[in-house]
Write a protein that holds these residues in place. Sequence first.
Motif, PDB file in Angstrom:
ATOM      1  N   LEU A  10       1.025  -2.679   7.431  1.00 31.97           N
ATOM      2  CA  LEU A  10       1.235  -4.125   7.522  1.00 31.97           C
ATOM      3  C   LEU A  10       2.092  -4.467   8.735  1.00 31.97           C
ATOM      4  O   LEU A  10       1.784  -5.421   9.475  1.00 31.97           O
ATOM      5  N   VAL A 383       0.460 -13.121   8.291  1.00 35.18           N
ATOM      6  CA  VAL A 383       0.334 -12.711   6.895  1.00 35.18           C
ATOM      7  C   VAL A 383      -0.671 -13.596   6.169  1.00 35.18           C
ATOM      8  O   VAL A 383      -1.510 -13.109   5.387  1.00 35.18           O
ATOM      9  N   GLU A 384      -0.606 -14.904   6.406  1.00 31.08           N
ATOM     10  CA  GLU A 384      -1.558 -15.811   5.770  1.00 31.08           C
ATOM     11  C   GLU A 384      -2.987 -15.493   6.194  1.00 31.08           C
ATOM     12  O   GLU A 384      -3.917 -15.538   5.371  1.00 31.08           O
ATOM     13  N   LEU A 386      -4.160 -12.552   7.239  1.00 23.26           N
ATOM     14  CA  LEU A 386      -4.558 -11.281   6.629  1.00 23.26           C
ATOM     15  C   LEU A 386      -4.960 -11.484   5.173  1.00 23.26           C
ATOM     16  O   LEU A 386      -5.956 -10.904   4.706  1.00 23.26           O
ATOM     17  N   ARG A 387      -4.198 -12.289   4.442  1.00 23.55           N
ATOM     18  CA  ARG A 387      -4.559 -12.557   3.045  1.00 23.55           C
ATOM     19  C   ARG A 387      -5.894 -13.292   2.962  1.00 23.55           C
ATOM     20  O   ARG A 387      -6.710 -13.016   2.083  1.00 23.55           O
ATOM     21  N   GLY A 390      -8.776 -11.047   3.126  1.00 27.01           N
ATOM     22  CA  GLY A 390      -8.906 -10.093   2.041  1.00 27.01           C
ATOM     23  C   GLY A 390      -8.058  -8.842   2.176  1.00 27.01           C
ATOM     24  O   GLY A 390      -8.203  -7.907   1.379  1.00 27.01           O
ATOM     25  N   TYR A 391      -7.168  -8.806   3.156  1.00 27.55           N
ATOM     26  CA  TYR A 391      -6.303  -7.635   3.320  1.00 27.55           C
ATOM     27  C   TYR A 391      -5.237  -7.652   2.221  1.00 27.55           C
ATOM     28  O   TYR A 391      -4.602  -8.689   1.975  1.00 27.55           O
ATOM     29  N   PRO A 392      -5.007  -6.521   1.546  1.00 34.44           N
ATOM     30  CA  PRO A 392      -4.036  -6.508   0.441  1.00 34.44           C
ATOM     31  C   PRO A 392      -2.599  -6.490   0.949  1.00 34.44           C
ATOM     32  O   PRO A 392      -2.075  -5.443   1.353  1.00 34.44           O
ATOM     33  N   VAL A 393      -1.941  -7.654   0.945  1.00 32.30           N
ATOM     34  CA  VAL A 393      -0.545  -7.765   1.365  1.00 32.30           C
ATOM     35  C   VAL A 393       0.331  -7.745   0.117  1.00 32.30           C
ATOM     36  O   VAL A 393       0.299  -8.682  -0.695  1.00 32.30           O
ATOM     37  N   ASP A 395       3.716  -8.044  -2.059  1.00 28.00           N
ATOM     38  CA  ASP A 395       4.926  -8.860  -1.947  1.00 28.00           C
ATOM     39  C   ASP A 395       6.117  -8.013  -1.517  1.00 28.00           C
ATOM     40  O   ASP A 395       6.969  -8.470  -0.742  1.00 28.00           O
ATOM     41  N   GLU A 398       5.798  -7.493   2.224  1.00 27.17           N
ATOM     42  CA  GLU A 398       6.061  -8.725   2.966  1.00 27.17           C
ATOM     43  C   GLU A 398       7.566  -8.967   3.091  1.00 27.17           C
ATOM     44  O   GLU A 398       8.052  -9.436   4.124  1.00 27.17           O
TER      45      GLU A 398
END
Length: 437
Positions: A10, A383-384, A386-387, A390-393, A395, A398
Amino acid sequence: MPDPASLVDLRRRVEAMLPEIDLPELVLEVMSWVPGFTEAFTHASGNHARVADLGLSVAGVLCANAMNVGFKPVTSPGVPGLTRDRLHHVDQNYVRLDTLAAANAALVDAQAEIPLAQVWGGGLLASIDGIRFVVPVRSIHARPSPRFFGRKRGITWLNMLNDQAAGLAAKVVAGTPRDSLNVVDVVQLQRGGKVPEAIITDTGSYSDIVFGLLHLTGRQYRPQLANLPDQRLWRFDDNADYGPLNQAARGHIDTARIAAHWEDMCRVAVSIHSCEVSAHDVTRMISRDGNPTPLGQAIAHYGRIFKTLHILRLADDEPYRREGKSQANLVEGRHDLARRIYHGKKGEMVRTYYEGMEDQLSSLGLVLNCVVLWNTVYSNRAVEQLRAQGYPVLDTDEARLSAFIRSHIGIDGHYAFNLPDLGGAHRPLRDPDARDD
């Protein structure tokens, strides 16, 4: 413990997504986001008239001071807002401690509104630590310290950072005195942002009197204590049975001494809180040559109540310990970025007067907060995105992103490699009596 693979990936992705930008352009972009930033720079005379392109000139002065390169590299003779005369005028009349503090307050408030910063923390936890600067010129405001400055003298820049990576306040002190003499003053210098409820420092900032003063002013004090197993705990009742802690809790808290000086302790706290007196001077007056006065002893006994509770939590509460270490790492990351930006003249402070030192390092703190705000805004966007893809961020990942990344920021400048046509001759010599532009 190694970082998890998800966090490493990430961080790599977010850093690769940030646009490349030069530091002066970054400062100008942040100024366009925060209207109160430029408005904070008012004329020293109180005149409301403002020069044209003031924001551009202020950005030039801030970058020249923060990078420690002087005005020559940032001047542009064809641009009215970046001529040497304009930069000197703005530096002398607009850039001073109170305007820098007002502009910094606007940045701190803007940082607190970003969702990613809110993931990092609530702004109620802060840490104070110092960064050292060598002063190679003669100055009465520098002191020797062979450990940090070798054979030269230097200063310490104490600064306070909250858990959202925003710098809240700072103070310049001569040499390397015990930070405990100045910690409370740095806390009282804050303008803008939430008031932290807890203050984390390193071992050098610790003293029982600071424990008492900070708790009297309504804040928790959480220093990182060296040799924790050797620390003494304190008790009210000498005859009480604390079981396994009987040997550790061998100190006695004199409640009668606290009660006898309680009114004076409250007066001291109110005087510090209202900035009528410096906490540095109070600490020196109530602990002369390491021997506290009766009032100093009462404040120290009061502070030992909270010191004992702090030690017990350090020994028993793992999240409490981790929170302190994470905040200490955060301030070290800020200092590392500060060293990277403050690269000119070998990273040394060449101003001789205290006001000049304070203005230059306050400019550095303001530019640091510009970088933090810019990084936070674009990291939040990354980050927004990537989400959304569909990328698994996670918490937890982050929350461990950094606001101090700098590989995408151009700090050293660009150099031209265009040789003019000299016609086989040499360049003309300069006139020694002409003005140096």
